[in-house]
Write a protein that holds these residues in place. Structure first.
Motif, PDB file in Angstrom:
ATOM      1  N   LEU A  51     -17.987  29.965  48.778  1.00 44.69           N
ATOM      2  CA  LEU A  51     -17.800  28.653  49.385  1.00 44.69           C
ATOM      3  C   LEU A  51     -16.376  28.180  49.160  1.00 44.69           C
ATOM      4  O   LEU A  51     -15.846  28.295  48.055  1.00 44.69           O
ATOM      5  N   PHE A  52     -15.759  27.639  50.219  1.00 41.31           N
ATOM      6  CA  PHE A  52     -14.407  27.109  50.146  1.00 41.31           C
ATOM      7  C   PHE A  52     -14.468  25.622  50.485  1.00 41.31           C
ATOM      8  O   PHE A  52     -14.941  25.243  51.559  1.00 41.31           O
ATOM      9  N   LEU A  53     -14.012  24.785  49.547  1.00 43.30           N
ATOM     10  CA  LEU A  53     -14.123  23.340  49.680  1.00 43.30           C
ATOM     11  C   LEU A  53     -12.757  22.684  49.606  1.00 43.30           C
ATOM     12  O   LEU A  53     -11.897  23.094  48.821  1.00 43.30           O
ATOM     13  N   MET A  54     -12.589  21.640  50.409  1.00 37.99           N
ATOM     14  CA  MET A  54     -11.435  20.754  50.281  1.00 37.99           C
ATOM     15  C   MET A  54     -11.968  19.384  49.889  1.00 37.99           C
ATOM     16  O   MET A  54     -12.447  18.630  50.743  1.00 37.99           O
ATOM     17  N   LEU A  55     -11.937  19.092  48.584  1.00 36.25           N
ATOM     18  CA  LEU A  55     -12.466  17.829  48.088  1.00 36.25           C
ATOM     19  C   LEU A  55     -11.431  16.722  48.273  1.00 36.25           C
ATOM     20  O   LEU A  55     -10.256  16.901  47.952  1.00 36.25           O
ATOM     21  N   ASP A  56     -11.907  15.583  48.762  1.00 36.84           N
ATOM     22  CA  ASP A  56     -11.003  14.439  48.937  1.00 36.84           C
ATOM     23  C   ASP A  56     -10.724  13.750  47.610  1.00 36.84           C
ATOM     24  O   ASP A  56      -9.605  13.306  47.349  1.00 36.84           O
ATOM     25  N   GLU A  57     -11.764  13.661  46.755  1.00 40.65           N
ATOM     26  CA  GLU A  57     -11.565  12.940  45.495  1.00 40.65           C
ATOM     27  C   GLU A  57     -12.628  13.330  44.473  1.00 40.65           C
ATOM     28  O   GLU A  57     -13.788  13.582  44.815  1.00 40.65           O
ATOM     29  N   ILE A  58     -12.211  13.364  43.205  1.00 45.91           N
ATOM     30  CA  ILE A  58     -13.113  13.520  42.059  1.00 45.91           C
ATOM     31  C   ILE A  58     -12.882  12.325  41.155  1.00 45.91           C
ATOM     32  O   ILE A  58     -11.734  12.029  40.797  1.00 45.91           O
ATOM     33  N   ASN A  59     -13.960  11.634  40.795  1.00 43.87           N
ATOM     34  CA  ASN A  59     -13.831  10.451  39.944  1.00 43.87           C
ATOM     35  C   ASN A  59     -14.847  10.529  38.814  1.00 43.87           C
ATOM     36  O   ASN A  59     -16.043  10.713  39.063  1.00 43.87           O
ATOM     37  N   VAL A  60     -14.367  10.422  37.563  1.00 40.10           N
ATOM     38  CA  VAL A  60     -15.240  10.465  36.389  1.00 40.10           C
ATOM     39  C   VAL A  60     -14.968   9.228  35.539  1.00 40.10           C
ATOM     40  O   VAL A  60     -13.813   8.956  35.177  1.00 40.10           O
ATOM     41  N   THR A  61     -16.026   8.475  35.221  1.00 38.97           N
ATOM     42  CA  THR A  61     -15.899   7.299  34.353  1.00 38.97           C
ATOM     43  C   THR A  61     -16.903   7.403  33.213  1.00 38.97           C
ATOM     44  O   THR A  61     -17.899   8.135  33.306  1.00 38.97           O
ATOM     45  N   LEU A  62     -16.642   6.657  32.134  1.00 35.58           N
ATOM     46  CA  LEU A  62     -17.499   6.680  30.952  1.00 35.58           C
ATOM     47  C   LEU A  62     -17.614   5.260  30.367  1.00 35.58           C
ATOM     48  O   LEU A  62     -17.148   4.987  29.269  1.00 35.58           O
ATOM     49  N   PRO A  63     -18.211   4.316  31.115  1.00 34.01           N
ATOM     50  CA  PRO A  63     -18.359   2.961  30.571  1.00 34.01           C
ATOM     51  C   PRO A  63     -19.324   2.964  29.382  1.00 34.01           C
ATOM     52  O   PRO A  63     -20.225   3.799  29.333  1.00 34.01           O
ATOM     53  N   PRO A  64     -19.113   2.094  28.386  1.00 33.46           N
ATOM     54  CA  PRO A  64     -18.168   0.971  28.386  1.00 33.46           C
ATOM     55  C   PRO A  64     -16.742   1.344  27.971  1.00 33.46           C
ATOM     56  O   PRO A  64     -15.927   0.453  27.755  1.00 33.46           O
ATOM     57  N   SER A  65     -16.417   2.637  27.847  1.00 33.43           N
ATOM     58  CA  SER A  65     -15.045   3.006  27.496  1.00 33.43           C
ATOM     59  C   SER A  65     -14.130   2.799  28.702  1.00 33.43           C
ATOM     60  O   SER A  65     -14.592   2.557  29.825  1.00 33.43           O
ATOM     61  N   THR A  66     -12.839   2.930  28.489  1.00 34.03           N
ATOM     62  CA  THR A  66     -11.861   2.743  29.560  1.00 34.03           C
ATOM     63  C   THR A  66     -11.526   4.045  30.280  1.00 34.03           C
ATOM     64  O   THR A  66     -10.632   4.062  31.144  1.00 34.03           O
ATOM     65  N   PRO A 126     -20.574   3.114  17.941  1.00 37.56           N
ATOM     66  CA  PRO A 126     -21.962   3.403  18.299  1.00 37.56           C
ATOM     67  C   PRO A 126     -22.354   2.656  19.576  1.00 37.56           C
ATOM     68  O   PRO A 126     -21.835   1.577  19.872  1.00 37.56           O
ATOM     69  N   GLY A 127     -23.284   3.254  20.294  1.00 40.97           N
ATOM     70  CA  GLY A 127     -23.761   2.623  21.518  1.00 40.97           C
ATOM     71  C   GLY A 127     -24.193   3.646  22.551  1.00 40.97           C
ATOM     72  O   GLY A 127     -24.213   4.849  22.292  1.00 40.97           O
ATOM     73  N   ILE A 128     -24.545   3.156  23.728  1.00 37.63           N
ATOM     74  CA  ILE A 128     -24.954   4.011  24.836  1.00 37.63           C
ATOM     75  C   ILE A 128     -23.814   4.068  25.843  1.00 37.63           C
ATOM     76  O   ILE A 128     -23.368   3.044  26.369  1.00 37.63           O
ATOM     77  N   TYR A 129     -23.311   5.283  26.106  1.00 37.46           N
ATOM     78  CA  TYR A 129     -22.251   5.489  27.076  1.00 37.46           C
ATOM     79  C   TYR A 129     -22.833   6.195  28.305  1.00 37.46           C
ATOM     80  O   TYR A 129     -23.744   7.021  28.183  1.00 37.46           O
ATOM     81  N   LYS A 130     -22.303   5.860  29.459  1.00 37.87           N
ATOM     82  CA  LYS A 130     -22.844   6.395  30.703  1.00 37.87           C
ATOM     83  C   LYS A 130     -21.777   7.225  31.420  1.00 37.87           C
ATOM     84  O   LYS A 130     -20.772   6.677  31.911  1.00 37.87           O
ATOM     85  N   LEU A 131     -21.985   8.523  31.468  1.00 34.05           N
ATOM     86  CA  LEU A 131     -21.066   9.408  32.181  1.00 34.05           C
ATOM     87  C   LEU A 131     -21.425   9.388  33.665  1.00 34.05           C
ATOM     88  O   LEU A 131     -22.546   9.720  34.052  1.00 34.05           O
ATOM     89  N   THR A 132     -20.471   9.011  34.495  1.00 32.17           N
ATOM     90  CA  THR A 132     -20.697   8.932  35.937  1.00 32.17           C
ATOM     91  C   THR A 132     -19.646   9.764  36.659  1.00 32.17           C
ATOM     92  O   THR A 132     -18.448   9.593  36.432  1.00 32.17           O
ATOM     93  N   THR A 133     -20.104  10.665  37.515  1.00 31.98           N
ATOM     94  CA  THR A 133     -19.209  11.530  38.282  1.00 31.98           C
ATOM     95  C   THR A 133     -19.478  11.341  39.770  1.00 31.98           C
ATOM     96  O   THR A 133     -20.625  11.352  40.200  1.00 31.98           O
TER      97      THR A 133
END
Length: 399
Positions: A324-339, A373-380
């Motif tokens: 498979l050959f892909l041209m991705l427009d964007e990859i975004n990864v966040t980890l709230p509540p961190s910055t 300590p706490g709950i962090y949410k990895l979002t991709t």
């Protein structure tokens, strides 16, 4: 005399032939039975010794319920930080609290110890059923990046509930000059130009003066040479540090006129020693316009200790048996509540059948993102044209 029935001699002859055939048949059945028995014995032996060899790869340890696993890459290439991790595994199917104390680790080479670590403090921790805890991370304690060529042994000893557990594992260190090609894309379209630069990395155990005589670039399709260039360098570089690189060829170019699968080979003569690297290059006419054949996932743990250095990545998974050959427009990864907010645009990805592709790595400098300590949410989030894919996972950080 004439016989109207069968000749007695002929009958006797046929009877002897019949008995001979039966004897041969019996011998054949016996031979087949013996062969079958031997084959079964061989299969059992292969299975037995295969298990012995498989389990022999794991470090030896003296406890049935506690197991030490030493993680180290072999062969290790000198010039980069040595990565050693030690984990304590719970071999029971129930959670239990343990007291860990008197941790000792030693890395020994042919000329003796090259690193020693000792921790006398006692620590109480909970081991989940068939789960592990990180006991030691070498990169957190020191940086070792200049091991001479040879075999080394890591020896670990620790007390778990006053019971001593021991493990050891060997690895090989190699010293070499490594070629790094910068600027290559995962794939090209017909009519595009491949551009790149060539670097030499000093992956040895000491500072070196480097003399590069020439660089040869060869592009092959199957065994046929399509393009070849030789660049005379004749340059010297003094005092190149361990793990440091020098650029020996500023730029090369090649334009693709047709699609195909190619191999780019780069050869360099460094200090009168020839080193080379071969890299796959692909040129296609078309690529995927959506993410229907792609899965997004991560090896992120569900729970970590606030003092633990966590390492995880986010991957794309090819769910088909085709490239498979892909041209991705964007990859975004966040980890709230961190910055933490990772973004990358215009990414080309070439995925082999059923393979995975790392699109994000939680590198050491990101560890400050989870210090409380706490709950962090990895979002991709992955975008490709009008299509998108999401992945979410929670991480519990505990004291």
């Amino acid at each position: 005399m004439r016989y109207f029935s069968k000749d007695p001699e002929e009958l006797k002859k046929k009877e002897q032939q019949f008995l001979q055939r039966e004897k041969e048949k019996t011998r054949r059945y016996r031979r087949q039975g013996i062969y079958f028995l031997v084959l079964n014995i061989v299969i059992v032996l292969i299975f037995f010794f295969g298990l012995r060899m498989y389990y022999g790869q794991f470090p030896s340890q003296k406890s049935e319920i506690n197991q030490l696993i030493i993680q180290v890459e072999t062969p290790y290439s000198s010039g980069i930080p040595l990565d050693v991790k030690v984990r304590l595994y719970n071999n029971q199917n129930k959670s239990r609290e343990v007291l860990v104390s008197d941790f000792n680790l030693q890395i020994v080479g042919r000329e003796g110890p090259v690193y020693s670590f000792s921790q006398r403090d006692s620590v109480k921790t909970t081991l989940d059923a068939f789960a592990s805890r990180l006991l030691f991370d070498l990169k957190r304690e020191t940086e070792i990046n200049s091991l001479q060529s040879g075999e080394y042994t890591i020896m670990v000893k620790v007390k778990v509930d006053d019971q001593e557990v021991f493990a050891q594992k060997s690895f090989t260190s190699v010293e070499k000059y490594q070629i790094l090609v910068d600027g290559l894309l995962d794939f090209y379209l017909v009519g595009e130009t491949m551009k790149g630069s060539v670097y030499i990395v000093n992956n040895t155990a000491s500072v070196r003066d480097l003399q590069v005589q020439y660089v040869i670039l060869t592009l092959r399709e199957m065994e046929q040479i399509l393009w070849q260039r030789q660049f005379s360098i004749q340059s010297d570089w003094s005092g190149v540090g361990v793990g440091k690189d020098i650029r020996v060829l500023e730029q090369f170019e090649f334009s693709f006129e047709r699609e195909g699968r190619y191999v780019l080979t780069v050869q360099c003569l460094v200090n009168n020693s020839l080193t080379s690297v071969s890299l796959p290059v692909s040129c296609v006419r078309d690529y995927e316009k959506d993410l229907k054949k792609i899965k997004v996932y991560s090896d992120v743990p569900k729970q970590i200790n606030v003092r633990e250095k966590v390492a995880f990545s986010v991957y794309l998974q090819n769910t088909t048996n085709k490239d498979l050959f892909l041209m991705l427009d964007e990859i975004n990864v966040t980890l709230p509540p961190s910055t933490l907010n990772y973004q990358k645009r215009s990414v080309r990805v070439w995925l082999d059948p059923y393979s995975q592709y790392e699109i994000f790595k939680f590198l050491p400098w990101n560890t400050s993102a989870m210090t409380r300590p706490g709950i962090y949410k990895l979002t991709t989030k992955v975008l490709c044209g009008s299509d998108s894919k999401y992945f979410e996972s929670s991480i519990q950080v505990v004291e």
